[in-house]
Write an enzyme that holds these catalytic residues in place. Structure first.
Site, PDB file in Angstrom:
ATOM      1  N   GLY A  46       5.846   8.507  -0.734  1.00  0.00           N
ATOM      2  CA  GLY A  46       5.756   8.965  -2.121  1.00  0.00           C
ATOM      3  C   GLY A  46       4.492   8.407  -2.751  1.00  0.00           C
ATOM      4  N   GLN A  51      -1.191   5.676  -9.322  1.00  0.00           N
ATOM      5  CA  GLN A  51      -1.625   4.846  -8.182  1.00  0.00           C
ATOM      6  C   GLN A  51      -3.037   5.206  -7.710  1.00  0.00           C
ATOM      7  OE1 GLN A  51       2.355   5.469  -6.028  1.00  0.00           O
ATOM      8  NE2 GLN A  51       1.774   3.418  -5.359  1.00  0.00           N
ATOM      9  N   CYS A  94       5.730  -0.614  -1.407  1.00  0.00           N
ATOM     10  CA  CYS A  94       4.905   0.160  -2.339  1.00  0.00           C
ATOM     11  C   CYS A  94       3.458   0.089  -1.883  1.00  0.00           C
ATOM     12  CB  CYS A  94       5.036  -0.398  -3.758  1.00  0.00           C
ATOM     13  SG  CYS A  94       4.077   0.504  -4.991  1.00  0.00           S
ATOM     14  N   LEU A  95       2.787   1.228  -1.897  1.00  0.00           N
ATOM     15  CA  LEU A  95       1.384   1.257  -1.472  1.00  0.00           C
ATOM     16  C   LEU A  95       0.506   0.434  -2.416  1.00  0.00           C
ATOM     17  CD1 LEU A  95       1.174   5.022  -0.479  1.00  0.00           C
ATOM     18  CD2 LEU A  95       1.264   3.047   1.070  1.00  0.00           C
ATOM     19  N   HIS A 136      11.854   5.060  -7.761  1.00  0.00           N
ATOM     20  CA  HIS A 136      10.673   4.199  -7.548  1.00  0.00           C
ATOM     21  C   HIS A 136       9.426   4.866  -8.140  1.00  0.00           C
ATOM     22  CE1 HIS A 136       8.043   1.597  -4.768  1.00  0.00           C
ATOM     23  NE2 HIS A 136       7.206   2.547  -5.162  1.00  0.00           N
ATOM     24  N   GLU A 137       9.265   6.160  -7.877  1.00  0.00           N
ATOM     25  CA  GLU A 137       8.070   6.873  -8.367  1.00  0.00           C
ATOM     26  C   GLU A 137       8.117   7.051  -9.883  1.00  0.00           C
ATOM     27  OE1 GLU A 137       5.824   6.986  -6.356  1.00  0.00           O
ATOM     28  OE2 GLU A 137       6.947   6.830  -4.492  1.00  0.00           O
ATOM     29  N   HIS A 140       6.869   4.158 -11.698  1.00  0.00           N
ATOM     30  CA  HIS A 140       5.397   4.117 -11.783  1.00  0.00           C
ATOM     31  C   HIS A 140       4.885   4.865 -13.023  1.00  0.00           C
ATOM     32  CE1 HIS A 140       3.953   2.185  -8.113  1.00  0.00           C
ATOM     33  NE2 HIS A 140       4.710   2.938  -7.348  1.00  0.00           N
TER      34      HIS A 140
HETATM   35  O1  GNR Z   1       5.816   4.625   1.132  1.00  0.00           O
HETATM   36  C1  GNR Z   1       6.698   4.161   0.391  1.00  0.00           C
HETATM   37  N1  GNR Z   1       7.889   3.799   0.923  1.00  0.00           N
HETATM   38  C2  GNR Z   1       8.991   3.463   0.157  1.00  0.00           C
HETATM   39  C3  GNR Z   1      10.062   2.846   0.797  1.00  0.00           C
HETATM   40  C4  GNR Z   1      11.195   2.511   0.092  1.00  0.00           C
HETATM   41  C5  GNR Z   1      11.282   2.797  -1.246  1.00  0.00           C
HETATM   42  C6  GNR Z   1      10.212   3.406  -1.905  1.00  0.00           C
HETATM   43  C7  GNR Z   1       9.085   3.740  -1.201  1.00  0.00           C
HETATM   44  S1  GNR Z   1       7.767   4.528  -2.015  1.00  0.00           S
HETATM   45  C8  GNR Z   1       6.425   3.973  -1.055  1.00  0.00           C
HETATM   46  C9  GNR Z   1       5.129   4.629  -1.497  1.00  0.00           C
HETATM   47  C10 GNR Z   1       4.823   4.225  -2.915  1.00  0.00           C
HETATM   48  O2  GNR Z   1       4.351   3.161  -3.222  1.00  0.00           O
HETATM   49  N2  GNR Z   1       5.112   5.069  -3.858  1.00  0.00           N
HETATM   50  O3  GNR Z   1       4.889   4.766  -5.137  1.00  0.00           O
HETATM   51 NI    NI Z   2       5.081   2.594  -5.245  1.00  0.00          NI
END
Ligand code: GNR
Ligand code: NI
Length: 175
Positions: A46, A51, A94-95, A136-137, A140
């Protein structure tokens, strides 16, 4: 298509609240294409526009497994309409916080409404990994990172780990 740089903590841009997209047009779609390419290259499942430094309420996602066909998903101006009390514990990454993983608890199912790649309105329930990822997204979009759900100690440890990795990389490059 273009791969963009992914911002990492403690970059203050990641704390910005993103603004809604006013109309889904070709500019929006170029951005979403670039975001998807950036996400696949990372690799991640995601990515939110902030980001890559763009404060718009846009998310791309692909939850397909390694041996499955790519299944890109696009979310513009997503909203959570409803959730359930039952929580799900999931190890998140998270990236923007590279190489740090920790468990976070979130509602197991959420009902969401968003505009897709074509600007059509979709309402559906997300569950399991889909529910985890969309929450999660969507965090952000409000300037919230998954480490903000952890204790201050764990959060500071995560940020220091990322800063150290970046510092070590710069030192290596200077040798
Ligand atoms: O790549 C991602 N893996 C992930 C694993 C578990 C819960 C959420 C994520 S999102 C993350 C990519 C990211 O940072 N998205 O904002
Ligand atoms: Ni993230």
């Amino acid at each position: 298509m273009a791969i963009k740089e992914i911002l990492t903590v403690p970059n203050p841009v990641l704390k910005q609240v993103s603004r809604p997209v006013e109309s889904v047009d070709d500019d929006t779609r170029v951005l979403m294409d670039d975001m998807l390419e950036t996400m696949y290259a990372a690799p991640g499942i995601g990515l939110a526009a902030i980001q890559v430094g763009v404060p718009l309420r846009i998310i791309v996602m692909d939850l397909a497994g390694k041996d499955e066909e790519p299944a890109p998903r696009y979310f513009i101006n997503p909203e959570i309409l409803e959730d359930v009390e039952e929580l799900l514990l999931w190890e998140e990454g998270c990236l923007s916080v590279p190489d740090y993983y920790e468990e976070v608890e979130r509602p197991r199912r959420v009902k969401i409404r968003y505009l897709n790649y074509d600007g059509d309105e979709i309402t559906e329930w997300a569950e399991e990994l889909y529910a985890v990822c969309i929450q999660h997204e969507m965090d952000h979009l409000n300037g919230v990172l998954f480490i903000d759900h952890l204790s201050r100690l764990k959060r500071q440890r995560a940020i220091r780990k990322v800063q150290k990795a970046i510092r070590d990389k710069a030192l290596e490059a200077a040798e």
